[in-house]
Design a protein around this motif. Structure first.
Motif, PDB file in Angstrom:
ATOM      1  N   GLN A 210     -46.504  49.382   7.223  1.00 40.65           N
ATOM      2  CA  GLN A 210     -47.686  49.041   8.004  1.00 40.65           C
ATOM      3  C   GLN A 210     -48.808  48.542   7.103  1.00 40.65           C
ATOM      4  OE1 GLN A 210     -49.079  52.181  10.551  1.00 40.65           O
ATOM      5  NE2 GLN A 210     -50.943  51.109  11.118  1.00 40.65           N
ATOM      6  N   PHE A 211     -48.953  49.199   5.956  1.00 41.58           N
ATOM      7  CA  PHE A 211     -50.032  48.845   5.041  1.00 41.58           C
ATOM      8  C   PHE A 211     -49.834  47.447   4.462  1.00 41.58           C
ATOM      9  CE2 PHE A 211     -51.907  48.809   0.730  1.00 41.58           C
ATOM     10  CZ  PHE A 211     -53.230  49.043   1.070  1.00 41.58           C
ATOM     11  N   THR A 212     -48.575  47.061   4.176  1.00 42.26           N
ATOM     12  CA  THR A 212     -48.307  45.779   3.533  1.00 42.26           C
ATOM     13  C   THR A 212     -48.031  44.659   4.525  1.00 42.26           C
ATOM     14  OG1 THR A 212     -45.948  46.362   3.321  1.00 42.26           O
ATOM     15  CG2 THR A 212     -47.395  46.873   1.456  1.00 42.26           C
ATOM     16  N   ALA A 213     -48.041  44.974   5.832  1.00 37.73           N
ATOM     17  CA  ALA A 213     -47.754  43.951   6.832  1.00 37.73           C
ATOM     18  C   ALA A 213     -48.858  42.902   6.857  1.00 37.73           C
ATOM     19  CB  ALA A 213     -47.608  44.593   8.208  1.00 37.73           C
ATOM     20  N   ILE A 214     -48.453  41.646   7.034  1.00 44.97           N
ATOM     21  CA  ILE A 214     -49.399  40.529   7.127  1.00 44.97           C
ATOM     22  C   ILE A 214     -49.242  39.886   8.491  1.00 44.97           C
ATOM     23  CG2 ILE A 214     -50.049  38.282   6.201  1.00 44.97           C
ATOM     24  CD1 ILE A 214     -48.991  39.211   3.494  1.00 44.97           C
ATOM     25  N   GLU A 215     -50.341  39.799   9.236  1.00 40.82           N
ATOM     26  CA  GLU A 215     -50.282  39.199  10.556  1.00 40.82           C
ATOM     27  C   GLU A 215     -50.220  37.677  10.442  1.00 40.82           C
ATOM     28  OE1 GLU A 215     -53.489  40.503  12.946  1.00 40.82           O
ATOM     29  OE2 GLU A 215     -53.007  42.629  12.757  1.00 40.82           O
ATOM     30  N   SER A 216     -49.438  37.070  11.317  1.00 43.54           N
ATOM     31  CA  SER A 216     -49.346  35.617  11.317  1.00 43.54           C
ATOM     32  C   SER A 216     -50.694  35.032  11.720  1.00 43.54           C
ATOM     33  CB  SER A 216     -48.255  35.152  12.279  1.00 43.54           C
ATOM     34  OG  SER A 216     -48.548  35.584  13.591  1.00 43.54           O
TER      35      SER A 216
END
Length: 206
Positions: A124-130
């Motif tokens: 969750q912490f490293t997720a990047i939103e498009s």
């Protein structure tokens, strides 16, 4: 092996279990089994994650070792689970006496749910939103400056930070003629890649 010798062995295993338990706390349960008393086999538990008690009987694996001296001494990283359904990765090490009979086992049980929670949090912490937005935090020509420096150094069979002063001066003047020192942070980028100060870059550019 006499009971007194067994007791010495069990004492040493308990010390090993204590050390392993402290090293891998709180993720790993370490259990010492006395296979000479299968009905009351659990002798010690460090980091009790399974909720078991001292004196509980041997597991199926322990009973298999008691019945078969040729049973594998080490079974590593096999799938297991606690009574409440938590997934576990286990390793069991059988201990034999001088006669070649299994008398003890040292077992390690890693609670995978704890790592699953950490993994989920990291994902969750490293997720990047498009997003249609693009941005760079580096100067537009930073890569070109670094590539120019690397190409110059490679042509001389060296690295950017190992250039001789005369070669570095020639390189900086080439960069200056290309206009790279005129862009924002150009001298700073070159200096960082060359491993020198900005003042050195400005002096070489003269």
């Amino acid at each position: 092996m006499q009971p007194s010798a067994n007791q010495h062995l069990f004492t040493q295993l308990q010390r090993i279990a204590e050390g392993l338990g402290k090293t891998f706390a709180p993720f790993c349960e370490v259990v010492v089994h006395d296979l000479t008393h299968p009905k009351n086999a659990i002798l010690a538990i460090e980091n009790n994650l399974s909720g078991r008690n001292i004196g509980l009987p041997a597991t199926e694996l322990g009973l298999a070792r008691i019945q078969d001296p040729d049973y594998p001494a080490v079974i590593a990283n096999y799938a297991n689970q606690f009574a409440d359904g938590r997934k576990v990765k286990s390793t069991s090490i059988g201990i034999k006496n001088e006669a070649g009979d299994y008398v003890a086992a040292l077992c390690l049980n890693v609670d995978l749910t704890l790592f699953g929670g950490i993994q989920a949090a990291m994902a969750q912490f490293t997720a990047i939103e498009s997003s249609a937005v693009t941005e760079t935090l580096d100067a537009a020509n930073a890569d070109r400056i670094r590539q120019t420096i690397d190409d110059f150094a490679a042509a001389r069979a060296t690295t950017s930070r190992a250039l001789k002063p005369a070669d570095r001066k020639q390189l900086v003047q080439d960069i200056k003629r290309a206009g790279y020192l005129e862009i924002r942070r150009g001298a700073e980028i070159a200096a960082a890649h060359l491993g020198v100060s900005r003042a050195t870059v400005y002096n070489d550019a003269k």
